[in-house]
Design a protein around this motif. Structure first.
Motif, mmCIF file in Angstrom:
data_model
loop_
_atom_site.group_PDB
_atom_site.id
_atom_site.type_symbol
_atom_site.label_atom_id
_atom_site.label_comp_id
_atom_site.label_asym_id
_atom_site.label_seq_id
_atom_site.Cartn_x
_atom_site.Cartn_y
_atom_site.Cartn_z
ATOM 1 N N ASN A 172 0.846 -1.208 0.118
ATOM 2 C CA ASN A 172 -0.233 0.018 0.287
ATOM 3 C C ASN A 172 0.927 1.238 -0.104
ATOM 4 O OD1 ASN A 172 -2.588 -1.391 0.040
ATOM 5 N ND2 ASN A 172 -2.617 -1.568 2.233
ATOM 6 N N MET A 173 2.147 1.315 0.350
ATOM 7 C CA MET A 173 3.032 2.387 0.275
ATOM 8 C C MET A 173 2.995 2.775 -1.400
ATOM 9 S SD MET A 173 6.262 1.363 2.717
ATOM 10 C CE MET A 173 7.149 2.548 1.894
ATOM 11 N N VAL A 174 2.896 2.086 -2.263
ATOM 12 C CA VAL A 174 2.946 2.157 -3.703
ATOM 13 C C VAL A 174 1.754 2.569 -4.197
ATOM 14 C CG1 VAL A 174 3.938 1.460 -5.934
ATOM 15 C CG2 VAL A 174 5.171 0.951 -4.019
ATOM 16 N N PRO A 175 1.435 3.830 -4.863
ATOM 17 C CA PRO A 175 -0.051 4.026 -5.342
ATOM 18 C C PRO A 175 -0.406 3.425 -6.380
ATOM 19 C CG PRO A 175 1.580 5.956 -5.870
ATOM 20 C CD PRO A 175 2.304 5.124 -4.663
ATOM 21 N N THR A 176 -1.476 3.086 -6.914
ATOM 22 C CA THR A 176 -1.739 2.495 -8.109
ATOM 23 C C THR A 176 -1.767 3.458 -9.391
ATOM 24 O OG1 THR A 176 -4.284 3.063 -7.751
ATOM 25 C CG2 THR A 176 -3.344 0.922 -7.171
ATOM 26 N N ALA B 169 -3.097 8.813 -5.731
ATOM 27 C CA ALA B 169 -2.573 8.865 -4.140
ATOM 28 C C ALA B 169 -2.846 10.285 -3.843
ATOM 29 C CB ALA B 169 -0.955 8.998 -4.377
ATOM 30 N N LEU B 170 -2.818 11.419 -4.617
ATOM 31 C CA LEU B 170 -3.312 12.663 -4.509
ATOM 32 C C LEU B 170 -4.816 12.937 -4.146
ATOM 33 C CD1 LEU B 170 -1.010 14.460 -7.355
ATOM 34 C CD2 LEU B 170 -0.678 14.718 -4.695
ATOM 35 N N ALA B 171 -5.554 12.194 -4.983
ATOM 36 C CA ALA B 171 -7.006 12.184 -4.662
ATOM 37 C C ALA B 171 -7.346 11.679 -3.380
ATOM 38 C CB ALA B 171 -7.733 11.287 -5.908
ATOM 39 N N GLN C 192 1.454 7.177 0.221
ATOM 40 C CA GLN C 192 1.850 7.285 -0.965
ATOM 41 C C GLN C 192 2.445 8.595 -1.838
ATOM 42 O OE1 GLN C 192 -1.806 5.632 -2.767
ATOM 43 N NE2 GLN C 192 -1.427 3.411 -1.566
ATOM 44 N N ILE C 193 1.800 9.589 -1.297
ATOM 45 C CA ILE C 193 2.446 10.921 -2.021
ATOM 46 C C ILE C 193 3.868 10.933 -1.567
ATOM 47 C CG2 ILE C 193 2.215 13.318 -1.597
ATOM 48 C CD1 ILE C 193 -0.631 12.946 -0.936
#
Length: 443
Positions: free
Chosen positions: A136-140, A145-147, A153-154
């Motif tokens: 979950n550290m890595v955004p899809t 991540a920003l949304a 993630q950011i």
């Protein structure tokens, strides 16, 4: 004199807190209806939160230029975070065993309504596990991540993008300049939002007291008192000693971030002050690269207040439900929390979810016992959030001093009450890029 006093934000927020508490107590129905005031403020902060964090992280790393020094700052920050959060977990464990706040309640777990914490345990199951946490550290996607305003993630995406810009050298200047202007604009928006902080504190406290009442608060007062006392001890003794060793007064520093502390008190969310805290620490003399990297990372990896809460709440449930725990069992709780606490964010309620994840993964302490905390969790979240904020701010200065990235003279002058006009520009700040001085010397 009075006009000058009430012109200060922290005084206005404090007035809002007191007024909200009185309204919630004498007119609970009206106080409950004022919840949208606090929600609106949190939404406004979240509106600028992701852009500000992203821009600060990227700019901090892009201006650092040396990947070796980036690793040095990051490694020292993680070491500091791990030591402090573990110490917070340990001190919470010691205090709850000394005071025994749950002993004598004799609650039968079978009589508790497990359905009332279904939402929390469902969320906990999704977040439990080291592998899930790492994934979950890595955004899809960066936009996702920003949304979602996902801090971790950011931070991951911002770090990678900052490294890329740093490696591009002068070709990245247009992007860096644009992000500089963008972040300045976001801080102006933030300053406008902060004008309604007293109103938000008024609404949030009125709702809390109106909905839960002082009776519920007093029924579990021993646990709450222990929690607040432990957080105060941690700030005064532990962080005070660290501040003294690092060459600054904790009391003067707390006065310097007083607006942020009282805003957190009113909103019960450390996330609500992260952007302005970053700006303020940069103004104090901590270099932008250190602020941009350490503060966002600290929100996730250095939740001192929540760590104190985790061990105290877990052992309290065991005491209240007469669940026998050996010393080994308690150290197992400590070990599990050393991992699960790193998934905490600065948002109200996240501590409850993390605690549910921990208890569910152990299977020793009844998860249904968390029902006992529902009435007072909102009150204790204020102590957690304030301790998180102070711990993160102190940690940023300490790490900055550790790597030689703090203008000590500027910090001394500001903490002594001397007015300094502006936040130093990166190119003029003597410590904004101290981490690459060896490069300049070799050039």
């Amino acid at each position: 004199m009075i006009k000058r006093l009430f012109g200060r934000l922290y005084v206005q927020v404090l007035v809002g807190v007191v007024a909200g508490g009185l309204l919630g107590y004498f007119h609970p129905a009206l106080g409950t209806d004022l919840k949208p005031l606090g929600d609106l403020f949190i939404r406004l902060i979240k509106m600028v939160f992701a852009p500000v964090i992203f821009a600060m992280v990227v700019l901090g790393i892009a201006k650092m230029e040396s990947m070796k020094e980036l690793g040095r700052v990051g490694a020292r920050a993680l070491i500091y975070f791990e030591v402090m959060s573990t110490f917070a977990l340990l001190i919470g464990l010691v205090v709850v065993n000394l005071l025994h706040p749950g002993v004598g309640m004799n609650v039968d777990p079978a009589t508790l309504d497990g359905k009332s914490i279904h939402t929390y345990t469902a969320a906990a199951q999704k977040s439990a596990g080291v592998v899930d946490f790492l994934l979950n550290m890595v955004p899809t996607s960066a936009i996702d991540a920003l949304a979602k305003n996902d801090i971790l993630q950011i931070l991951v995406f911002g770090t990678l993008f900052g490294i890329a810009l740093s490696r591009m050298g002068r070709h990245a200047k247009p992007v860096v300049d644009m992000l500089d202007a963008f972040s300045s604009g976001m801080f102006i928006v933030l300053a406008m939002i902060m004008r309604i902080a007293p109103l938000a504190a008024f609404g949030a406290i009125a709702f809390t007291v109106g909905k839960y009442g002082l009776g519920t608060l007093l029924s579990l007062g021993q646990l709450m008192g222990a929690m607040y006392l432990t957080c105060a001890m941690f700030v005064v003794v532990v962080l005070g000693a660290i501040a003294r060793v690092s060459g600054f007064s904790l009391w003067k520093f707390l006065r310097f971030i007083g607006d942020e502390i009282f805003t957190v008190l009113g909103t019960s969310s450390s996330e609500s002050v992260v952007p302005q805290l970053m700006r303020k620490l940069e103004y104090l003399g901590v270099s932008r690269p250190v602020v941009g990297l350490v503060v966002p990372a600290g929100v996730t990896f250095n939740p001192d207040g929540q760590c104190i809460y985790y061990t105290m709440a877990a052992i309290f449930i065991a005491q209240a439900t007469n669940t026998p725990l050996t010393l080994v069992d308690q150290f197992v709780v400590l070990g599990v929390l050393m991992i699960t606490s790193k998934g905490s964010a600065g948002v109200t309620g996240s501590g409850f979810i993390t605690l549910a994840a921990t208890l569910a993964s152990m299977g020793k302490i009844p998860v249904a016992g968390m029902v006992l905390l529902l009435g007072v969790d909102r009150f204790m979240s204020e102590a957690r959030a304030i301790t998180n904020t102070i711990g993160n701010a102190v940690g940023t200065v300490v790490i900055g001093r550790w790597v030689g990235a703090v203008d000590r003279d500027r910090m001394r002058r500001i903490l002594d009450g001397e007015h300094v006009d502006h936040v130093p520009a990166p190119e003029s700040d003597p410590v904004a890029v101290p981490l690459m001085k060896h490069q300049k010397a070799s050039a």
